[in-house]
Write a protein that holds these residues in place. Structure first.
Motif, PDB file in Angstrom:
ATOM      1  N   ARG A  71      -1.546   7.495  -4.734  1.00  0.00           N
ATOM      2  CA  ARG A  71      -2.550   6.424  -4.634  1.00  0.00           C
ATOM      3  C   ARG A  71      -2.415   5.655  -3.330  1.00  0.00           C
ATOM      4  O   ARG A  71      -3.417   5.335  -2.671  1.00  0.00           O
ATOM      5  N   LEU A  72      -1.187   5.335  -2.942  1.00  0.00           N
ATOM      6  CA  LEU A  72      -0.995   4.602  -1.690  1.00  0.00           C
ATOM      7  C   LEU A  72      -1.409   5.439  -0.490  1.00  0.00           C
ATOM      8  O   LEU A  72      -1.834   4.905   0.536  1.00  0.00           O
ATOM      9  N   ALA A  73      -1.299   6.755  -0.623  1.00  0.00           N
ATOM     10  CA  ALA A  73      -1.655   7.643   0.484  1.00  0.00           C
ATOM     11  C   ALA A  73      -3.151   7.873   0.607  1.00  0.00           C
ATOM     12  O   ALA A  73      -3.680   7.984   1.722  1.00  0.00           O
ATOM     13  N   VAL A  74      -3.864   7.931  -0.536  1.00  0.00           N
ATOM     14  CA  VAL A  74      -5.284   8.303  -0.475  1.00  0.00           C
ATOM     15  C   VAL A  74      -6.212   7.430  -1.315  1.00  0.00           C
ATOM     16  O   VAL A  74      -7.433   7.583  -1.241  1.00  0.00           O
ATOM     17  N   GLY A  75      -5.670   6.524  -2.120  1.00  0.00           N
ATOM     18  CA  GLY A  75      -6.510   5.729  -3.013  1.00  0.00           C
ATOM     19  C   GLY A  75      -7.429   4.775  -2.277  1.00  0.00           C
ATOM     20  O   GLY A  75      -6.997   4.060  -1.373  1.00  0.00           O
ATOM     21  N   GLU A  76      -8.676   4.743  -2.679  1.00  0.00           N
ATOM     22  CA  GLU A  76      -9.658   3.862  -2.041  1.00  0.00           C
ATOM     23  C   GLU A  76      -9.363   2.395  -2.320  1.00  0.00           C
ATOM     24  O   GLU A  76      -9.658   1.521  -1.501  1.00  0.00           O
ATOM     25  N   ASP A  77      -8.769   2.096  -3.479  1.00  0.00           N
ATOM     26  CA  ASP A  77      -8.548   0.692  -3.850  1.00  0.00           C
ATOM     27  C   ASP A  77      -7.452   0.019  -3.037  1.00  0.00           C
ATOM     28  O   ASP A  77      -7.350  -1.204  -3.036  1.00  0.00           O
ATOM     29  N   VAL A  78      -6.632   0.807  -2.321  1.00  0.00           N
ATOM     30  CA  VAL A  78      -5.593   0.206  -1.480  1.00  0.00           C
ATOM     31  C   VAL A  78      -5.835   0.487   0.004  1.00  0.00           C
ATOM     32  O   VAL A  78      -4.959   0.264   0.841  1.00  0.00           O
ATOM     33  N   LYS A  79      -7.021   0.951   0.329  1.00  0.00           N
ATOM     34  CA  LYS A  79      -7.369   1.189   1.725  1.00  0.00           C
ATOM     35  C   LYS A  79      -7.307  -0.120   2.511  1.00  0.00           C
ATOM     36  O   LYS A  79      -7.838  -1.141   2.079  1.00  0.00           O
ATOM     37  N   GLY A  80      -6.635  -0.110   3.652  1.00  0.00           N
ATOM     38  CA  GLY A  80      -6.526  -1.301   4.485  1.00  0.00           C
ATOM     39  C   GLY A  80      -5.362  -2.207   4.144  1.00  0.00           C
ATOM     40  O   GLY A  80      -5.067  -3.148   4.880  1.00  0.00           O
ATOM     41  N   VAL A  81      -4.673  -1.928   3.037  1.00  0.00           N
ATOM     42  CA  VAL A  81      -3.516  -2.744   2.643  1.00  0.00           C
ATOM     43  C   VAL A  81      -2.318  -2.347   3.507  1.00  0.00           C
ATOM     44  O   VAL A  81      -1.999  -1.165   3.636  1.00  0.00           O
ATOM     45  N   SER A  82      -1.637  -3.321   4.072  1.00  0.00           N
ATOM     46  CA  SER A  82      -0.503  -3.015   4.952  1.00  0.00           C
ATOM     47  C   SER A  82       0.577  -4.080   4.824  1.00  0.00           C
ATOM     48  O   SER A  82       0.295  -5.246   4.531  1.00  0.00           O
ATOM     49  N   GLY A  83       1.826  -3.652   5.044  1.00  0.00           N
ATOM     50  CA  GLY A  83       2.947  -4.581   4.992  1.00  0.00           C
ATOM     51  C   GLY A  83       3.247  -5.079   3.598  1.00  0.00           C
ATOM     52  O   GLY A  83       3.829  -6.152   3.438  1.00  0.00           O
ATOM     53  N   LYS A  84       2.877  -4.300   2.574  1.00  0.00           N
ATOM     54  CA  LYS A  84       3.066  -4.714   1.188  1.00  0.00           C
ATOM     55  C   LYS A  84       4.008  -3.750   0.463  1.00  0.00           C
ATOM     56  O   LYS A  84       4.141  -2.586   0.821  1.00  0.00           O
ATOM     57  N   TYR A  85       4.608  -4.265  -0.597  1.00  0.00           N
ATOM     58  CA  TYR A  85       5.600  -3.526  -1.389  1.00  0.00           C
ATOM     59  C   TYR A  85       5.072  -3.363  -2.809  1.00  0.00           C
ATOM     60  O   TYR A  85       4.564  -4.326  -3.405  1.00  0.00           O
ATOM     61  N   PHE A  86       5.184  -2.158  -3.337  1.00  0.00           N
ATOM     62  CA  PHE A  86       4.661  -1.856  -4.667  1.00  0.00           C
ATOM     63  C   PHE A  86       5.771  -1.339  -5.576  1.00  0.00           C
ATOM     64  O   PHE A  86       6.613  -0.547  -5.147  1.00  0.00           O
ATOM     65  N   GLU A  87       5.724  -1.778  -6.825  1.00  0.00           N
ATOM     66  CA  GLU A  87       6.531  -1.181  -7.873  1.00  0.00           C
ATOM     67  C   GLU A  87       5.568  -0.312  -8.681  1.00  0.00           C
ATOM     68  O   GLU A  87       4.788  -0.823  -9.489  1.00  0.00           O
ATOM     69  N   GLY A  88       5.576   0.977  -8.417  1.00  0.00           N
ATOM     70  CA  GLY A  88       4.559   1.841  -8.998  1.00  0.00           C
ATOM     71  C   GLY A  88       3.190   1.446  -8.480  1.00  0.00           C
ATOM     72  O   GLY A  88       2.945   1.437  -7.275  1.00  0.00           O
ATOM     73  N   VAL A  89       2.285   1.052  -9.376  1.00  0.00           N
ATOM     74  CA  VAL A  89       0.935   0.669  -8.960  1.00  0.00           C
ATOM     75  C   VAL A  89       0.787  -0.841  -8.776  1.00  0.00           C
ATOM     76  O   VAL A  89      -0.269  -1.327  -8.365  1.00  0.00           O
ATOM     77  N   GLN A  90       1.848  -1.584  -9.052  1.00  0.00           N
ATOM     78  CA  GLN A  90       1.781  -3.045  -9.008  1.00  0.00           C
ATOM     79  C   GLN A  90       2.370  -3.588  -7.712  1.00  0.00           C
ATOM     80  O   GLN A  90       3.521  -3.309  -7.378  1.00  0.00           O
TER      81      GLN A  90
END
Length: 323
Positions: free
Chosen positions: A265-284
């Motif tokens: 999702r982080l690599a290709v998901g449209e819902d996280v497009k443009g997100v940068s410098g953020k840390y995720f635990e799974g999808v959260q």
């Protein structure tokens, strides 16, 4: 010329988390070349995914992140192969060595060499091959954060001491602790990169995110562990996920397929497009460790890494700028 307009490169994409990430992306984007890169490929991963999906867009390339020379050889092979622009660079491969401290052929602690240094050099060497809106995704771990109370404690003071520990540091550290330390480095480096991507007109369309996939029984991460521990982790624990969540008092325990989808999702998901410098635990999206936000440590690690992996003044200057 490649028949694919773009490519996605996943390190450690032949087993566990990386394998399921690659499979998910290949299925979702059949017109994208998905390259899985690892030191070995015992399960013939690319052919397996292609056969399962009845496609042909997954390819294996040999990559040993443990030495600077082999990372450079991989980058040379990539460039000479005229592969399409990299839409997502997933820096996922990782190892831990539970026993005594060991060193790479370049003379640095082996966990740090593979989990951080090799990946950093790979990014720098392939930067010119990234698409204008490329995503860089870094696999870290919740064990980097002492607040998570994982029972594994990292010890990051400065990069030089992590790479070539003093006698005192060796005495304080242990195999899984060195793994946690390398994951602190992953997060620090990603945040330093995020600032550089945003600051340069050449790279402002590119992003970097970090993900903790959680505890994933069934992966081969601990393949250097004793036989009984490997057997429990690979064979028994995947069957008792709900019990492990109860025992460990966390929901962040997943099968590799679940975490692989979250990484994809982080690599290709449209819902996280443009997100940068953020840390995720799974999808959260969550906060990483307090230490990981210390800009002085981020810059210290970045500078040490540039000096160690760069070859010559001109290359180091390019790397220093994030190029």
């Amino acid at each position: 010329m490649s028949k694919y307009p773009t490519s996605i490169l996943i390190t450690g994409g032949t087993q566990g988390l990386g394998y399921f990430c690659a499979r998910f992306i290949a299925q979702k984007q059949p017109n994208t070349l998905v390259v899985v890169a690892s030191r070995t490929d015992p399960g013939n991963s690319a052919a397996t995914i292609n056969a399962e999906l009845k496609q042909s867009n997954v390819k294996f390339m040999k990559l040993d992140l443990g030495t600077l020379a082999t990372v450079r050889s991989f980058a040379t092979a990539w460039k000479s192969g005229a592969y399409p622009p990299i839409q997502a660079l997933v820096l996922n491969a990782g190892l831990q060595f539970p026993g005594d401290i060991s060193y790479s052929s370049d003379g640095i602690e082996k966990t740090f060499a593979i989990n951080h240094v090799g990946h950093a050099l790979l990014y720098h060497l392939l930067r010119e091959n990234l698409a204008a809106d490329a995503r860089i995704v870094v696999t870290a771990s919740g064990v980097h954060d002492p607040a998570m109370k994982s029972g594994i404690t990292g010890h990051y003071t400065n990069a030089a001491d992590v790479a070539q520990p003093s006698a005192d540091s060796i005495e304080k550290s242990y195999g899984r602790g060195r793994y946690a330390t390398s994951k602190i480095a992953n997060v620090l480096w990603a945040y330093a990169l995020a600032r550089r991507l945003a600051a340069s007109p050449k790279t402002k369309g590119q992003t970097v995110t970090v993900m903790d996939p959680g505890l994933m029984p069934g992966t081969n991460l601990g393949r250097e562990a004793p036989a009984v521990a490997r057997w429990l982790f690979v064979t028994v624990f995947p069957r008792i996920i709900p019990f492990l969540r109860f025992l460990l008092r966390t929901q962040n325990v997943h099968l590799p397929a679940e975490s692989g989808a979250a990484l994809a999702r982080l690599a290709v998901g449209e819902d996280v497009k443009g997100v940068s410098g953020k840390y995720f635990e799974g999808v959260q999206e969550i906060k990483s460790s307090v230490q990981s936000y210390q800009v002085d440590l981020q810059e210290e690690l970045w500078e040490w890494t540039v000096e160690f992996v760069g070859s010559g003044k001109e290359e180091r200057e390019r790397f220093r700028r994030g190029e």
